[in-house]
Write a protein that holds these residues in place. Structure first.
Motif, mmCIF file in Angstrom:
data_model
loop_
_atom_site.group_PDB
_atom_site.id
_atom_site.type_symbol
_atom_site.label_atom_id
_atom_site.label_comp_id
_atom_site.label_asym_id
_atom_site.label_seq_id
_atom_site.Cartn_x
_atom_site.Cartn_y
_atom_site.Cartn_z
ATOM 1 N N ARG A 176 1.038 -1.387 0.107
ATOM 2 C CA ARG A 176 0.085 0.062 0.063
ATOM 3 C C ARG A 176 0.938 1.251 -0.011
ATOM 4 O O ARG A 176 0.345 2.283 -0.208
ATOM 5 C CB ARG A 176 -0.900 -0.076 1.127
ATOM 6 C CG ARG A 176 -0.499 0.194 2.402
ATOM 7 C CD ARG A 176 -1.617 0.112 3.500
ATOM 8 N NE ARG A 176 -1.060 0.185 4.944
ATOM 9 C CZ ARG A 176 -1.115 1.299 5.559
ATOM 10 N NH1 ARG A 176 -2.020 2.519 5.298
ATOM 11 N NH2 ARG A 176 -0.817 1.416 6.792
ATOM 12 N N ARG A 189 -4.902 3.318 2.709
ATOM 13 C CA ARG A 189 -5.595 2.150 3.349
ATOM 14 C C ARG A 189 -7.033 1.553 2.473
ATOM 15 O O ARG A 189 -7.058 0.526 2.197
ATOM 16 C CB ARG A 189 -5.777 2.540 4.796
ATOM 17 C CG ARG A 189 -6.394 1.055 5.538
ATOM 18 C CD ARG A 189 -6.637 1.521 6.908
ATOM 19 N NE ARG A 189 -5.525 1.591 7.793
ATOM 20 C CZ ARG A 189 -5.656 1.818 9.078
ATOM 21 N NH1 ARG A 189 -6.506 1.993 9.575
ATOM 22 N NH2 ARG A 189 -4.327 1.942 9.591
ATOM 23 N N GLU A 190 -7.561 2.921 2.626
ATOM 24 C CA GLU A 190 -8.855 2.322 1.762
ATOM 25 C C GLU A 190 -8.632 1.913 0.121
ATOM 26 O O GLU A 190 -9.333 1.101 -0.205
ATOM 27 C CB GLU A 190 -9.698 3.779 1.610
ATOM 28 C CG GLU A 190 -10.393 4.281 3.146
ATOM 29 C CD GLU A 190 -11.176 5.417 2.884
ATOM 30 O OE1 GLU A 190 -11.198 5.843 1.894
ATOM 31 O OE2 GLU A 190 -12.037 5.306 3.855
ATOM 32 N N VAL A 226 -7.404 -1.674 0.179
ATOM 33 C CA VAL A 226 -8.488 -2.785 0.246
ATOM 34 C C VAL A 226 -9.249 -2.831 -0.827
ATOM 35 O O VAL A 226 -9.748 -4.022 -1.397
ATOM 36 C CB VAL A 226 -9.126 -2.535 1.653
ATOM 37 C CG1 VAL A 226 -10.341 -3.523 1.805
ATOM 38 C CG2 VAL A 226 -8.000 -2.501 2.564
ATOM 39 N N GLU A 227 -9.749 -1.758 -1.159
ATOM 40 C CA GLU A 227 -10.677 -1.746 -2.558
ATOM 41 C C GLU A 227 -10.097 -2.194 -3.707
ATOM 42 O O GLU A 227 -10.503 -3.140 -4.315
ATOM 43 C CB GLU A 227 -11.181 -0.392 -2.607
ATOM 44 C CG GLU A 227 -12.424 -0.422 -3.444
ATOM 45 C CD GLU A 227 -12.989 1.274 -3.403
ATOM 46 O OE1 GLU A 227 -13.463 1.600 -4.592
ATOM 47 O OE2 GLU A 227 -13.276 1.830 -2.351
ATOM 48 N N GLU A 243 -9.093 -5.962 -3.635
ATOM 49 C CA GLU A 243 -10.369 -7.087 -3.792
ATOM 50 C C GLU A 243 -11.155 -6.957 -5.243
ATOM 51 O O GLU A 243 -11.315 -8.259 -5.792
ATOM 52 C CB GLU A 243 -11.811 -6.240 -3.098
ATOM 53 C CG GLU A 243 -11.737 -6.608 -1.532
ATOM 54 C CD GLU A 243 -12.665 -5.571 -0.729
ATOM 55 O OE1 GLU A 243 -13.363 -4.912 -1.338
ATOM 56 O OE2 GLU A 243 -12.817 -6.096 0.636
ATOM 57 N N ILE A 261 -4.854 -5.800 7.690
ATOM 58 C CA ILE A 261 -5.164 -5.385 6.260
ATOM 59 C C ILE A 261 -4.973 -6.783 5.470
ATOM 60 O O ILE A 261 -5.708 -7.129 4.876
ATOM 61 C CB ILE A 261 -4.445 -4.186 5.496
ATOM 62 C CG1 ILE A 261 -5.314 -2.907 6.420
ATOM 63 C CG2 ILE A 261 -5.360 -4.299 4.327
ATOM 64 C CD1 ILE A 261 -4.635 -1.927 5.798
ATOM 65 N N ASP A 312 -7.177 -9.745 6.204
ATOM 66 C CA ASP A 312 -8.295 -9.396 5.381
ATOM 67 C C ASP A 312 -8.489 -9.681 4.157
ATOM 68 O O ASP A 312 -9.360 -10.594 3.823
ATOM 69 C CB ASP A 312 -8.925 -8.134 5.793
ATOM 70 C CG ASP A 312 -10.447 -7.784 5.782
ATOM 71 O OD1 ASP A 312 -11.013 -8.813 5.751
ATOM 72 O OD2 ASP A 312 -10.610 -6.927 4.811
ATOM 73 N N VAL A 313 -7.580 -9.524 3.073
ATOM 74 C CA VAL A 313 -7.484 -9.719 1.906
ATOM 75 C C VAL A 313 -7.006 -11.370 1.467
ATOM 76 O O VAL A 313 -7.088 -11.683 0.528
ATOM 77 C CB VAL A 313 -6.753 -8.923 1.274
ATOM 78 C CG1 VAL A 313 -7.345 -7.251 1.281
ATOM 79 C CG2 VAL A 313 -5.171 -8.786 1.358
#
Length: 366
Positions: free
Chosen positions: A108, A126-127, A130-131, A134, A183, A186-187
């Motif tokens: 990131r 960060r946003e 993650v976006e 995905e 993070i 999560d992914v």
């Protein structure tokens, strides 16, 4: 354990030397496969001589055509700096052209100079990560690109050429801070560890990561991959001098590129760990963090280098190690000798280490 070679294309102050740096580094990269390295990694950085590889996919595509069997890893593609559509397309192309040899590593980002130059708000990293992750990972699994998020809106389109095999077991993400480690769980990515803090702290981060991965994904997390800066010589005094000069010099370039003592971290969202590190450097000075960084790396005689790698494995449970052998103004002759000695006298023993079982808890685990 798998052993790889990482090239960082570190330049000097004179832009006229950049062509020479590329010629020297590419020659070393072509030695990696015949010397027995199983992986070749490239990194992404922009605008300074710290690491002059703005496009690791392009670099690895070139190396795909120059090699036959070695795996090719991105360590890492910085997702917030790119259109996720283009990332998915480039990853698929490289994987097809290399015969399925690509390991997809993503990150990131941290450098303010890079976020500003690429015109991406650092507060949104960060946003955006993650976006974008995905979107890219879904496309690589399904062959379909589509999103309706805060930062990326993508009409439904087919990813062509289509991906031919899953990336689930060859997906990694660079992480240093506890925020990033959460993070990455999560992914669903494995962790690429670039050592910058005590191994006991990294061990604690990995325990948290494995717990979160298990909770979120219902399966055990993949073992991490560690990158280490290597100064290997049969003379222990010379090896220690090399570490002081070159590993220490490298970390000085890290602090400069990332502005690690900078006050901007205090007002930048998503970088809490670096906020505390900056405060530490401001209060204690940089010499202590340089010495700490040196001690995290792989230096000494071949036996000492091997023992350092074994010690790291006991703490974090990695099943891969990637050696950086050329950096911080080393002559090409010294870098090649460093690489060859590591490959001849350290790497064969490292390869014999068994895959780490989490039943054998890393040191410091509760």
């Amino acid at each position: 354990m798998r052993v790889g070679y990482t090239s960082i294309f570190q330049g000097g102050g004179d832009a006229k030397d950049d062509e020479r740096v590329y010629a020297d580094e590419l020659r070393l990269c072509e030695l990696a496969e015949p010397l027995g390295f199983e992986m070749l990694w490239g990194v992404e950085h922009h605008f300074t001589s710290y690491t002059m590889c703005p496009d690791p996919i392009q670099f690895l595509s070139y190396m795909a055509g120059r090699t036959k069997n070695i795996l090719l890893g991105s360590g890492a593609v910085i997702l917030p700096w790119h259109d996720p559509v283009r990332v998915a397309e480039q990853v698929t192309m490289l994987d097809l052209m290399s015969g399925g040899r690509f390991i997809f590593g993503m990150g990131r980002g941290l450098g303010r100079i890079e976020f500003e130059g690429l015109r991406v708000p650092m507060d949104e990293s960060r946003e955006r990560f993650v976006e974008s992750a995905e979107i890219v990972l879904r496309a690589l699994e399904t062959g379909v690109l589509e999103a309706d998020g805060k930062h990326y809106q993508i009409p439904k389109r087919d990813l062509r050429p289509r991906p031919v095999k899953s990336f689930r077991d060859r997906l990694y993400a660079a992480a240093v801070s506890p925020e990033s480690v959460r993070i990455m769980a999560d992914v669903g990515a494995g962790i690429l560890i670039n050592p910058q803090k005590d191994w006991e702290e990294v061990s604690a981060d990995m325990r948290q990561y494995r717990e979160q991965f298990r909770e979120l994904k219902g399966v055990e997390a993949p073992a991490p991959m560690v990158t280490g800066w290597v100064c290997c010589d049969k003379d222990p005094i010379k090896a220690k001098d090399m570490a002081q000069q070159y590993i220490g010099g490298y970390y000085e370039s890290v602090m400069s590129h990332y502005e690690l003592g900078g006050r901007h971290f205090a007002s930048t969202q998503g970088y809490e760990y670096y906020r505390s590190l900056a405060s530490y450097i401001q209060n204690k000075g940089s010499s202590r963090v340089v010495e700490n960084f040196i001690e995290l790396q792989i230096y000494g005689t071949p036996d000492e280098c091997y023992e350092r790698i074994v010690d790291i494995r006991s703490k974090v449970g990695n099943d891969g190690f990637n050696a950086v052998c050329s950096f911080s103004g080393m002559t090409t002759e010294l870098a090649e000798a460093n690489m060859r000695l590591f490959a001849a006298e350290v790497m064969p023993r490292v390869k014999e280490l068994p895959r780490h079982s989490f039943d054998e808890a890393p040191a410091g685990a509760s």
